[in-house]
Write an enzyme that holds these catalytic residues in place. Structure first.
Site, PDB file in Angstrom:
ATOM      1  N   GLY A 284      72.088  10.278  16.910  1.00  0.00           N
ATOM      2  CA  GLY A 284      72.894  11.238  16.153  1.00  0.00           C
ATOM      3  C   GLY A 284      74.360  11.152  16.539  1.00  0.00           C
ATOM      4  O   GLY A 284      74.946  10.058  16.588  1.00  0.00           O
TER       5      GLY A 284
ATOM      6  N   ASP B  28      76.045  17.296   5.807  1.00  0.00           N
ATOM      7  CA  ASP B  28      74.602  17.062   5.622  1.00  0.00           C
ATOM      8  C   ASP B  28      74.210  15.790   6.372  1.00  0.00           C
ATOM      9  O   ASP B  28      74.700  14.715   6.047  1.00  0.00           O
ATOM     10  CB  ASP B  28      74.322  16.904   4.122  1.00  0.00           C
ATOM     11  CG  ASP B  28      72.843  16.756   3.810  1.00  0.00           C
ATOM     12  OD1 ASP B  28      72.014  16.856   4.736  1.00  0.00           O
ATOM     13  OD2 ASP B  28      72.518  16.537   2.638  1.00  0.00           O
TER      14      ASP B  28
ATOM     15  N   THR C 212      68.870   5.339  17.746  1.00  0.00           N
ATOM     16  CA  THR C 212      70.034   6.081  17.242  1.00  0.00           C
ATOM     17  C   THR C 212      69.989   7.480  17.834  1.00  0.00           C
ATOM     18  O   THR C 212      68.926   8.086  17.934  1.00  0.00           O
ATOM     19  CB  THR C 212      70.038   6.160  15.698  1.00  0.00           C
ATOM     20  OG1 THR C 212      68.906   6.901  15.243  1.00  0.00           O
ATOM     21  CG2 THR C 212      70.019   4.774  15.070  1.00  0.00           C
TER      22      THR C 212
ATOM     23  N   GLY D 257      70.337   8.261   9.096  1.00  0.00           N
ATOM     24  CA  GLY D 257      69.538   7.164   9.646  1.00  0.00           C
ATOM     25  C   GLY D 257      69.350   6.045   8.628  1.00  0.00           C
ATOM     26  O   GLY D 257      69.386   4.862   8.975  1.00  0.00           O
ATOM     27  N   ASP D 258      69.141   6.407   7.366  1.00  0.00           N
ATOM     28  CA  ASP D 258      68.967   5.384   6.323  1.00  0.00           C
ATOM     29  C   ASP D 258      70.268   4.610   6.100  1.00  0.00           C
ATOM     30  O   ASP D 258      70.250   3.389   5.927  1.00  0.00           O
ATOM     31  CB  ASP D 258      68.523   6.034   5.012  1.00  0.00           C
ATOM     32  CG  ASP D 258      67.093   6.543   5.080  1.00  0.00           C
ATOM     33  OD1 ASP D 258      66.326   6.053   5.924  1.00  0.00           O
ATOM     34  OD2 ASP D 258      66.749   7.433   4.279  1.00  0.00           O
TER      35      ASP D 258
ATOM     36  N   ASN E 257      64.924   6.841  15.828  1.00  0.00           N
ATOM     37  CA  ASN E 257      65.815   7.906  16.296  1.00  0.00           C
ATOM     38  C   ASN E 257      65.244   8.423  17.632  1.00  0.00           C
ATOM     39  O   ASN E 257      64.212   7.944  18.098  1.00  0.00           O
ATOM     40  CB  ASN E 257      66.008   9.002  15.235  1.00  0.00           C
ATOM     41  CG  ASN E 257      64.732   9.764  14.924  1.00  0.00           C
ATOM     42  OD1 ASN E 257      63.758   9.710  15.680  1.00  0.00           O
ATOM     43  ND2 ASN E 257      64.721  10.489  13.814  1.00  0.00           N
TER      44      ASN E 257
ATOM     45  N   ASN F 193      66.878   4.495  -0.294  1.00  0.00           N
ATOM     46  CA  ASN F 193      68.110   4.891   0.398  1.00  0.00           C
ATOM     47  C   ASN F 193      68.712   3.718   1.172  1.00  0.00           C
ATOM     48  O   ASN F 193      69.926   3.482   1.141  1.00  0.00           O
ATOM     49  CB  ASN F 193      67.827   6.009   1.404  1.00  0.00           C
ATOM     50  CG  ASN F 193      67.453   7.316   0.747  1.00  0.00           C
ATOM     51  OD1 ASN F 193      67.656   7.496  -0.443  1.00  0.00           O
ATOM     52  ND2 ASN F 193      66.903   8.227   1.542  1.00  0.00           N
TER      53      ASN F 193
HETATM   54  P1  ATP Z   1      68.360  11.518   9.542  1.00  0.00           P
HETATM   55  O1  ATP Z   1      66.872  11.707   9.699  1.00  0.00           O
HETATM   56  O2  ATP Z   1      69.154  12.784   9.621  1.00  0.00           O
HETATM   57  O3  ATP Z   1      68.714  10.674   8.387  1.00  0.00           O
HETATM   58  P2  ATP Z   1      68.038  10.090  11.967  1.00  0.00           P
HETATM   59  O4  ATP Z   1      67.408  11.183  12.762  1.00  0.00           O
HETATM   60  O5  ATP Z   1      67.166   8.997  11.485  1.00  0.00           O
HETATM   61  O6  ATP Z   1      68.868  10.684  10.792  1.00  0.00           O
HETATM   62  P3  ATP Z   1      70.312   9.974  13.758  1.00  0.00           P
HETATM   63  O7  ATP Z   1      70.174   9.337  15.090  1.00  0.00           O
HETATM   64  O8  ATP Z   1      70.397  11.449  13.681  1.00  0.00           O
HETATM   65  O9  ATP Z   1      69.163   9.379  12.824  1.00  0.00           O
HETATM   66  O10 ATP Z   1      71.632   9.412  13.043  1.00  0.00           O
HETATM   67  C1  ATP Z   1      71.760   8.033  12.704  1.00  0.00           C
HETATM   68  C2  ATP Z   1      73.169   7.586  12.939  1.00  0.00           C
HETATM   69  O11 ATP Z   1      74.044   8.335  12.085  1.00  0.00           O
HETATM   70  C3  ATP Z   1      73.682   7.797  14.355  1.00  0.00           C
HETATM   71  O12 ATP Z   1      73.368   6.731  15.208  1.00  0.00           O
HETATM   72  C4  ATP Z   1      75.180   7.896  14.094  1.00  0.00           C
HETATM   73  O13 ATP Z   1      75.697   6.599  13.923  1.00  0.00           O
HETATM   74  C5  ATP Z   1      75.255   8.600  12.753  1.00  0.00           C
HETATM   75  N1  ATP Z   1      75.445  10.051  12.941  1.00  0.00           N
HETATM   76  C6  ATP Z   1      74.513  11.014  12.836  1.00  0.00           C
HETATM   77  N2  ATP Z   1      75.057  12.233  13.081  1.00  0.00           N
HETATM   78  C7  ATP Z   1      76.364  12.019  13.344  1.00  0.00           C
HETATM   79  C8  ATP Z   1      77.477  12.869  13.659  1.00  0.00           C
HETATM   80  N3  ATP Z   1      77.358  14.206  13.753  1.00  0.00           N
HETATM   81  N4  ATP Z   1      78.682  12.286  13.857  1.00  0.00           N
HETATM   82  C9  ATP Z   1      78.837  10.952  13.749  1.00  0.00           C
HETATM   83  N5  ATP Z   1      77.837  10.094  13.456  1.00  0.00           N
HETATM   84  C10 ATP Z   1      76.616  10.621  13.247  1.00  0.00           C
END
Ligand code: ATP
Length: 276
Positions: free
Chosen positions: A205, A228, A203, A233-234, A183, A43
């Site tokens: 979200g 979705d 990060t 994160g990827d 995250n 990814n």
């Molecule tokens: P996942 O496991 O769902 O792939 P993650 O938990 O590793 O993600 P997150 O911090 O949830 O990581 O999301 C990574 C980045 O994606 C965030 O820093 C942000 O830039 C973007 N992102 C995630 N959700 C949103 C959202 N609802 N609106 C805008 N940007 C988002």
């Protein structure tokens, strides 16, 4: 401009929609099944290539047809697959059921990802150069991650280490990374383990991301357009690494990650779902 060298997993995602998940001992029928390219390594490689970087993938697939198909798809996405090793046995698989409420249940079969040993892939990292970025996650043996990070550091190459899925790593490995990307959940686990990486990017979200003293909001996505969040994160990590390989500073690299993360939540699946 340096390359992004991704060392990580390549999983075949088998996704079956079910009305409800089975209880232990029960069998339910699925409405069908789709097969997609997944795994954090693949990814992130695709995301870095989409962001314009020259990307080399280092990892293992099995000797099955799905593994061959995956390597072909990576090539079509512009990823150099010459360091993807085929090992006897099955490719890594994720068996994913999704119920009517959108809830996932996932079984991961590591398969060839468990075979990513230094003996198999170390030589492929021999050409790491000072302007390359080594991008790694934790779906492969941790010993390989540590040795790769040490080699990259010796060469003067930047290491971006995504601590997903979370595992305790020796502090000296965490300190080789600039940054460790976590995250919020993983950042809490790092803190609970008493780990304080010298360079930590968290990060958050929809609340954006923070790297040291640079704290930026997310790119706003209308909740109605969030279809979705899998793979956000990827996408973030791939785009961040691509920007760093292109000489971006912290803020520019964070912005690139935030843009890619926001784009990812607008579409289904982790790699805009190349099917296999
Ligand atoms: P996942 O496991 O769902 O792939 P993650 O938990 O590793 O993600 P997150 O911090 O949830 O990581 O999301 C990574 C980045 O994606 C965030 O820093 C942000 O830039 C973007 N992102 C995630 N959700 C949103 C959202 N609802 N609106 C805008 N940007 C988002």
């Amino acid at each position: 401009m340096g390359r992004v060298v991704v060392l990580g997993s390549l999983n075949v995602d088998l996704v079956a929609p079910v009305r409800r998940h089975p209880s232990p001992g029960e069998t339910v029928l699925a409405d069908g099944m789709d097969r997609y390219a997944g795994g954090k390594g693949g990814n992130q490689a695709v995301a870095a290539a989409a962001a314009g970087a020259g990307v080399a993938m280092v990892g293992c697939v099995g000797s099955d047809e799905a593994g061959r198909a995956y390597v072909g798809r990576l090539g079509e996405r512009g990823v150099d697959t010459s360091a993807v090793v085929t090992v006897e046995g099955p490719s890594g698989h994720a068996l994913i059921t999704v119920d009517d409420a959108g809830e996932n249940a996932i079984v991961v079969v590591p398969g060839a990802n468990g075979e990513v040993t230094w003996e198999r892939v170390g030589a492929a990292l021999g050409d790491l150069a000072a302007d390359d970025v080594l991008l790694v996650q934790l779906e492969i043996p941790f010993g390989t991650v540590g040795r790769a990070a040490r080699l990259a550091a010796e060469r003067g190459a930047r290491v971006v280490l995504n601590t997903a899925p979370y595992a305790d790593l020796p502090p000296e490995v965490l300190d080789l990374a600039d940054p460790v990307v976590a995250n919020e959940h993983e950042a809490q686990l790092l803190a609970a383990a008493g780990a304080a990486p010298g360079s930590l990017l968290v990060t958050r979200g929809a609340d954006g991301a923070e790297w040291g003293d640079v704290n930026l909001p997310a790119v706003v996505v209308d909740p109605a357009e969030v279809v979705d969040t899998t793979g956000a994160g990827d996408a973030f990590c791939g785009a961040l690494a691509a920007a760093l390989a292109d000489g971006a500073d912290r803020e520019q690299a964070l912005r690139a990650g935030l843009r890619a993360g926001a784009a990812a939540v607008r579409h289904r699946g982790a790699q805009s779902r190349p099917d296999l």
